[in-house]
Design a protein around this motif. Structure first.
Motif, mmCIF file in Angstrom:
data_model
loop_
_atom_site.group_PDB
_atom_site.id
_atom_site.type_symbol
_atom_site.label_atom_id
_atom_site.label_comp_id
_atom_site.label_asym_id
_atom_site.label_seq_id
_atom_site.Cartn_x
_atom_site.Cartn_y
_atom_site.Cartn_z
ATOM 1 N N VAL A 1 56.781 3.215 6.755
ATOM 2 C CA VAL A 1 55.654 4.055 6.335
ATOM 3 C C VAL A 1 55.787 4.402 4.856
ATOM 4 O O VAL A 1 54.807 4.351 4.100
ATOM 5 C CB VAL A 1 55.550 5.324 7.212
ATOM 6 C CG1 VAL A 1 54.576 6.328 6.623
ATOM 7 C CG2 VAL A 1 55.145 4.962 8.640
ATOM 8 N N SER A 2 56.996 4.734 4.422
ATOM 9 C CA SER A 2 57.233 5.057 3.018
ATOM 10 C C SER A 2 56.950 3.841 2.127
ATOM 11 O O SER A 2 56.318 3.965 1.079
ATOM 12 C CB SER A 2 58.670 5.536 2.825
ATOM 13 O OG SER A 2 58.942 5.752 1.469
ATOM 14 N N SER A 3 57.408 2.670 2.555
ATOM 15 C CA SER A 3 57.172 1.440 1.784
ATOM 16 C C SER A 3 55.684 1.131 1.694
ATOM 17 O O SER A 3 55.183 0.749 0.629
ATOM 18 C CB SER A 3 57.896 0.252 2.423
ATOM 19 O OG SER A 3 59.287 0.425 2.335
ATOM 20 N N ILE A 4 54.969 1.298 2.801
ATOM 21 C CA ILE A 4 53.524 1.051 2.807
ATOM 22 C C ILE A 4 52.840 1.999 1.834
ATOM 23 O O ILE A 4 51.968 1.585 1.054
ATOM 24 C CB ILE A 4 52.943 1.194 4.229
ATOM 25 C CG1 ILE A 4 53.406 0.036 5.109
ATOM 26 C CG2 ILE A 4 51.419 1.282 4.204
ATOM 27 C CD1 ILE A 4 53.080 0.186 6.583
ATOM 28 N N SER A 5 53.248 3.262 1.836
ATOM 29 C CA SER A 5 52.658 4.259 0.939
ATOM 30 C C SER A 5 52.892 3.875 -0.525
ATOM 31 O O SER A 5 51.979 3.948 -1.351
ATOM 32 C CB SER A 5 53.247 5.634 1.235
ATOM 33 O OG SER A 5 52.739 6.593 0.362
ATOM 34 N N SER B 1 50.046 2.733 -3.304
ATOM 35 C CA SER B 1 49.929 3.351 -4.628
ATOM 36 C C SER B 1 49.931 2.292 -5.728
ATOM 37 O O SER B 1 49.129 2.355 -6.668
ATOM 38 C CB SER B 1 51.076 4.334 -4.870
ATOM 39 O OG SER B 1 50.966 5.442 -4.017
ATOM 40 N N ARG B 2 50.828 1.316 -5.614
ATOM 41 C CA ARG B 2 50.881 0.233 -6.597
ATOM 42 C C ARG B 2 49.590 -0.577 -6.576
ATOM 43 O O ARG B 2 49.071 -0.990 -7.618
ATOM 44 C CB ARG B 2 52.080 -0.667 -6.337
ATOM 45 C CG ARG B 2 53.392 0.001 -6.743
ATOM 46 C CD ARG B 2 54.630 -0.798 -6.446
ATOM 47 N NE ARG B 2 54.562 -2.195 -6.851
ATOM 48 C CZ ARG B 2 55.346 -3.144 -6.339
ATOM 49 N NH1 ARG B 2 56.245 -2.841 -5.413
ATOM 50 N NH2 ARG B 2 55.252 -4.379 -6.743
ATOM 51 N N LYS B 3 49.061 -0.818 -5.371
ATOM 52 C CA LYS B 3 47.810 -1.549 -5.209
ATOM 53 C C LYS B 3 46.680 -0.803 -5.925
ATOM 54 O O LYS B 3 45.875 -1.414 -6.627
ATOM 55 C CB LYS B 3 47.493 -1.701 -3.716
ATOM 56 C CG LYS B 3 46.183 -2.358 -3.408
ATOM 57 C CD LYS B 3 45.939 -2.377 -1.902
ATOM 58 C CE LYS B 3 44.476 -2.664 -1.626
ATOM 59 N NZ LYS B 3 44.017 -2.139 -0.359
ATOM 60 N N LYS B 4 46.612 0.520 -5.756
ATOM 61 C CA LYS B 4 45.582 1.347 -6.399
ATOM 62 C C LYS B 4 45.677 1.242 -7.919
ATOM 63 O O LYS B 4 44.648 1.151 -8.603
ATOM 64 C CB LYS B 4 45.770 2.789 -5.981
ATOM 65 C CG LYS B 4 44.741 3.568 -5.267
ATOM 66 C CD LYS B 4 43.379 3.067 -5.203
ATOM 67 C CE LYS B 4 42.737 3.536 -3.926
ATOM 68 N NZ LYS B 4 41.536 2.847 -3.600
ATOM 69 N N VAL B 5 46.894 1.259 -8.465
ATOM 70 C CA VAL B 5 47.082 1.144 -9.919
ATOM 71 C C VAL B 5 46.490 -0.177 -10.417
ATOM 72 O O VAL B 5 45.770 -0.210 -11.426
ATOM 73 C CB VAL B 5 48.579 1.248 -10.294
ATOM 74 C CG1 VAL B 5 48.834 0.816 -11.722
ATOM 75 C CG2 VAL B 5 49.088 2.665 -10.057
#
Length: 131
Positions: free
Chosen positions: A58-62, A66-70
């Motif tokens: 779950v932490s890795s997905i989060s 976030s990286r995807k959004k950037v």
């Protein structure tokens, strides 16, 4: 669907013999345990390692989200008002989409008797792991 029904009938004592993570296993569990009881059970401590692994995933997905959004924001910043852009052989689109929906809040306020006639309820079980 017959295969799933056959598997369901042949399963002893509601034990899932299907591979965990498979679609059939998910269907079996949702069907078999659709109705919950408001009681507590103590799970086997050997599951704790899986719970910790779940937390890591779950932490890795989060972090990945976030990286995807950037990256999305960086590309949108470059596209500006353009709907289509190319970078080498890759096509990037950021198009306007119009969606029409019913203003249910207003409808409930102005015509509650109409809304009541069209309400539909469904029940499902929500899975969460807390701390």
């Amino acid at each position: 669907m017959k295969r799933f029904v056959d598997i369901f009938k042949n399963t002893k004592e509601n034990k899932c013999d299907l591979p965990f993570g498979s679609e059939d296993c998910g269907k079996f569990l949702r069907t078999t345990y659709a109705n919950s009881i408001n009681e507590t059970t103590i799970l086997d401590e050997s599951l704790y390692e899986s719970i910790e692994e779940y937390d890591e995933i779950v932490s890795s997905i989060s972090k990945l989200e976030s990286r995807k959004k950037v990256i999305e924001h960086k590309l949108q910043s470059e596209l500006k008002e353009y709907e289509i852009g190319f970078c080498k052989e890759r096509k990037i689109t950021w198009k306007s989409v119009t969606k029409t929906s019913v203003d249910t809040k207003r409808l409930k306020a102005e015509l509650p008797e109409v809304v009541d006639g069209y309400l539909k309820s469904s029940t499902s079980r929500v899975f969460r792991i807390g701390r």
